[in-house]
Design an enzyme around this catalytic site. Structure first.
Site, PDB file in Angstrom:
ATOM      1  N   CYS A   1       2.226   2.118   3.494  1.00  9.04           N
ATOM      2  CA  CYS A   1       3.296   1.199   3.919  1.00  9.04           C
ATOM      3  C   CYS A   1       4.593   1.515   3.178  1.00  9.04           C
ATOM      4  CB  CYS A   1       2.895  -0.251   3.636  1.00  9.04           C
ATOM      5  SG  CYS A   1       1.259  -0.666   4.237  1.00  9.04           S
TER       6      CYS A   1
ATOM      7  N   CYS B   1       0.840  -1.199   0.000  1.00  2.00           N
ATOM      8  CA  CYS B   1       0.000   0.000   0.000  1.00  2.00           C
ATOM      9  C   CYS B   1       0.877   1.252   0.000  1.00  2.00           C
ATOM     10  CB  CYS B   1      -0.943   0.024   1.204  1.00  2.00           C
ATOM     11  SG  CYS B   1      -0.131   0.372   2.775  1.00  2.00           S
TER      12      CYS B   1
ATOM     13  N   ASP C   1       1.870  31.922 -28.495  1.00  2.00           N
ATOM     14  CA  ASP C   1       2.704  32.579 -29.487  1.00  2.00           C
ATOM     15  C   ASP C   1       1.949  32.456 -30.819  1.00  2.00           C
ATOM     16  OD1 ASP C   1       5.051  33.569 -30.858  1.00  2.00           O
ATOM     17  OD2 ASP C   1       5.352  31.506 -31.522  1.00  2.00           O
TER      18      ASP C   1
END
Length: 686
Positions: free
Chosen positions: A14, A11, A389
């Site tokens: 963890c 996880c 631009d």
């Protein structure tokens, strides 16, 4: 730094804790362990055996690159499902036995279910408890011991099974996102056919060097960036640009590594070693992008550190306050406190962001949009203003003859004959306009710097150029009016004349990209409030282009430093992204909140901006913004779900209705919802 692939990360929370442990090792301060990519980076001087020991404490291990570990991981997954299935059978058997046979046999069944599905969590929790380290395993271990201690065998077993299933599903969600990314990375070619002394030799991609000649047959991947020296074919460049339409390639045309030769045989001279190729840079940046933490993720990780201790304090209050001050039952409120501990799992909360971020980066990379980090994906979803631009971005950056008027029937033929050997962009536009006409022999040709040409054809002297080239000429009134008309329309003027009169006038413009109008319209539909065009061109040209493409405002005659100043001014009020070609607009791209370059794989485009549109146009920018907004919305929804379900569970303690299985279901429900919702990013329509 050494880099390792790590398997078995269970996880996000963890993984963060494992990284904290590795950081405490000598020279381990700079180590990073990414749950998103499953990669570990550590300083070469770090004792890798100590790192392996830390990883093994959570069931993770460093992959050594052979098939054994893959099998081990695969087998581990099957065993985990099998254990949970057997545990569930024991639980059902215990439930039936309790009601129809013997209570003590049922307790044995429940205990067996608890041990099978919860022993890994229990062992980790005991280790953590001995170190006064409080994470989800510690909380679950305390809750299980407490539940069994007060005789809640059935609920203890159910909690262990549901928690095991929750951990498995959490890992599965991240694995799906990782596999999607790995599939993207698989587009890199592995081998190349090199031609040396007229002989073919298969070599690994890593040994391919500059100036090697490679043979690419139909259906094969082009191994690295190069130039076609023999053959003709169509090439699928989707790996680089995200565009599915094939691109025709002939001699002297550039090709990108990773693109696929559709038909025919091409001989290609390699211009870049694979590690320097556009594809390698893209894949490297995409991998790096997964490992960057967004402000939201950093906040969640910080919050999770304080969240678990806070939950433990709340659990202690729930266990002690009602019995001590409100005459509550010690047994009932102890049980409620255990349930509160289970609610303290922060996994769903920590998982609310990474799967969505990885999915968003992967989806955009597949679509030819290179986002260099989760932080930039998050920023893209917050942009309210986009500055463009003009030249090469909203326009093609290639002059073309928009309109012309001839006062002499040979006007185009004469103009093209004078310009036929010139490489000037305006000359190319004139030659293109006169395509199909034969050239007249030019007897003399003289260049007048900055204004035009003087040529002699069949004994007649012709002048071709701009107004300053004709400053000593007196034209008729209708000619002067036509010149003014073209200037009013924002065109550059080219005049062909003899010393007696004008033969014709051309209005030259920078061609607007076909997709620019729709892009601007779609950006406004996607929630962009303000579109701005910044250009060094004069006012009339800027006004014309802005009006045609539909930008809301424009600023003309800007020097590069003035563009930067304008971006700074806009950024004071709004969240601004600047879009340019990645070469001329580098200062403005760097100044904006977000720099977006377009460049079809050019080095300068990849290196300059935060986001790169690998196509040479803006077509997919609106989709990228929609995708970023969706990711941001999903993360907010995930956080709300993760915290909301836990809050509801905690509120159930007030009337004393919170049970252990409701507590674990609130976390499990949040984890499943967060994972599934995050994965929808991968499968949304383009």
């Amino acid at each position: 730094m050494n880099e390792y692939k790590v398997k078995g990360l269970t996880c996000a929370n963890c993984t963060r804790e494992l990284q904290d442990e590795i950081n405490k090792l000598p020279s381990g301060e700079s180590a990073s362990l990414s749950y998103n990519t499953g990669k570990l980076k550590v300083d070469r001087s770090v004792d890798i055996n100590k790192v392996k020991k830390i990883l093994s404490s959570d069931g993770a291990f460093i992959e050594d690159g052979n098939d054994d570990h893959h099998d081990h991981q695969h087998q581990s997954g099957i065993n985990w499902i099998a254990l949970l299935s057997i545990s569930a059978l024991f639980y059902v058997a215990g439930f039936i036995t309790e009601n129809f046979l013997n209570e003590y046999i049922a307790i044995g069944m429940f205990l067996a279910a608890t041990v099978l599905s919860g022993y890994q969590t229990f062992l980790k929790g005991l280790k953590n408890l001995s170190k006064f380290k409080f994470n989800i395993e510690t909380l679950m271990t305390i809750a299980l011991i407490g539940a069994l201690g007060i005789g809640e065998w059935k609920e203890g077993a159910l909690v262990a099974i549901l928690f095991g299933l929750n951990e498995y599903l959490e890992g599965l969600g991240m694995q799906k996102a990782r596999k999607s990314m790995e599939k993207l990375l698989e587009i890199a070619p592995k081998e190349a056919t090199v031609i040396e002394n007229n002989e073919e030799r298969i070599v690994s991609i890593s040994s391919l060097g500059v100036d090697h000649i490679v043979l690419v047959r139909a259906g094969e991947k082009i191994p690295s960036d190069g130039i076609v020296i023999e053959g003709k074919s169509s090439v699928n460049e989707a790996a680089i640009t995200g565009e599915a339409m094939p691109v025709e390639k002939a001699i002297n045309e550039p090709v990108f590594g990773g693109s696929i030769n559709n038909e025919g045989i091409l001989k290609i001279k390699i211009t870049k070693a694979y590690e320097d190729s556009s594809l390698a840079k893209i894949l490297h940046l995409v991998e790096e992008a997964q490992e960057t933490k967004t402000p939201t993720e950093l906040f969640i990780n910080k919050f999770a550190k304080y969240y678990t201790p806070l939950i433990m304090i709340i659990a202690a209050f729930v266990m002690l306050i009602p019995p001590l001050l409100l005459d509550g039952s010690w047994g009932d409120w102890f049980y409620q406190g255990l349930a509160v501990l289970i609610v303290g799992c922060p996994c769903a909360l920590v998982l609310s962001s990474p799967i969505a971020i990885v999915s968003g980066i992967t989806k955009n990379a597949r679509n030819g949009i290179l986002i260099k980090g989760g932080v930039f994906l998050e920023q893209l979803g917050k942009v309210t203003t986009i500055a463009f631009d003009k030249t090469g971005t909203l326009t093609k950056g290639e002059p073309y003859v928009e309109d012309y008027i001839e006062y002499h029937p040979g006007f185009l033929q004469i103009a093209a004959s004078i310009e036929k050997n010139s490489t000037h962009p305006i000359a190319k536009a004139i030659i293109k306009k006169a395509k199909g006409l034969s050239y007249l022999p030019v007897e003399e040709l003289k260049t007048v710097t900055g204004s035009g040409l003087v040529a002699q054809i069949e004994g007649v002297t012709y002048f071709l150029g701009n107004e300053s080239h004709m400053k000593d000429f007196t034209f008729q009134q209708n000619v002067m009016e036509q010149i003014e008309q073209y200037k009013e329309r924002g065109m550059t003027i080219v005049i062909l004349a003899t010393d007696e009169d004008a033969l014709g006038i051309m209005g030259i413009s920078d061609e607007i990209r076909e997709e620019s109008i729709n892009v601007i319209k779609n950006l406004h539909a996607a929630g962009i409030q303000h579109t701005v065009m910044l250009t060094g061109d004069h006012e009339k040209t800027a006004e014309k282009v802005a009006g045609k493409v539909g930008v809301k405002s424009y600023f003309a005659s800007l020097l590069p430093d003035q563009k930067v100043a304008k971006i700074k001014e806009l950024s004071n009020r709004e969240k601004v992204a600047m879009v340019g070609d990645g070469i001329n607009d580098a200062p403005a791209l760097a100044t904006a909140d977000l720099g977006i370059a377009m460049g079809k794989g050019t080095d300068s485009a990849i290196e300059t901006a935060d986001i790169v549109l690998m196509q040479n146009h803006l077509g997919k920018l609106p989709n990228a913004i929609k995708s970023a907004k969706k990711v941001n919305s999903i993360i907010k929804l995930n956080i709300a779900l993760a915290l909301g379900l836990k809050l509801i569970a905690l509120l159930l303690t007030i009337p004393g209705l919170l049970t252990l299985w409701i507590a674990i279901l609130s976390d499990m429900g949040a984890t499943i919802l967060v994972t599934l919702i995050s994965l929808t990013v991968l499968y949304e329509k383009k």
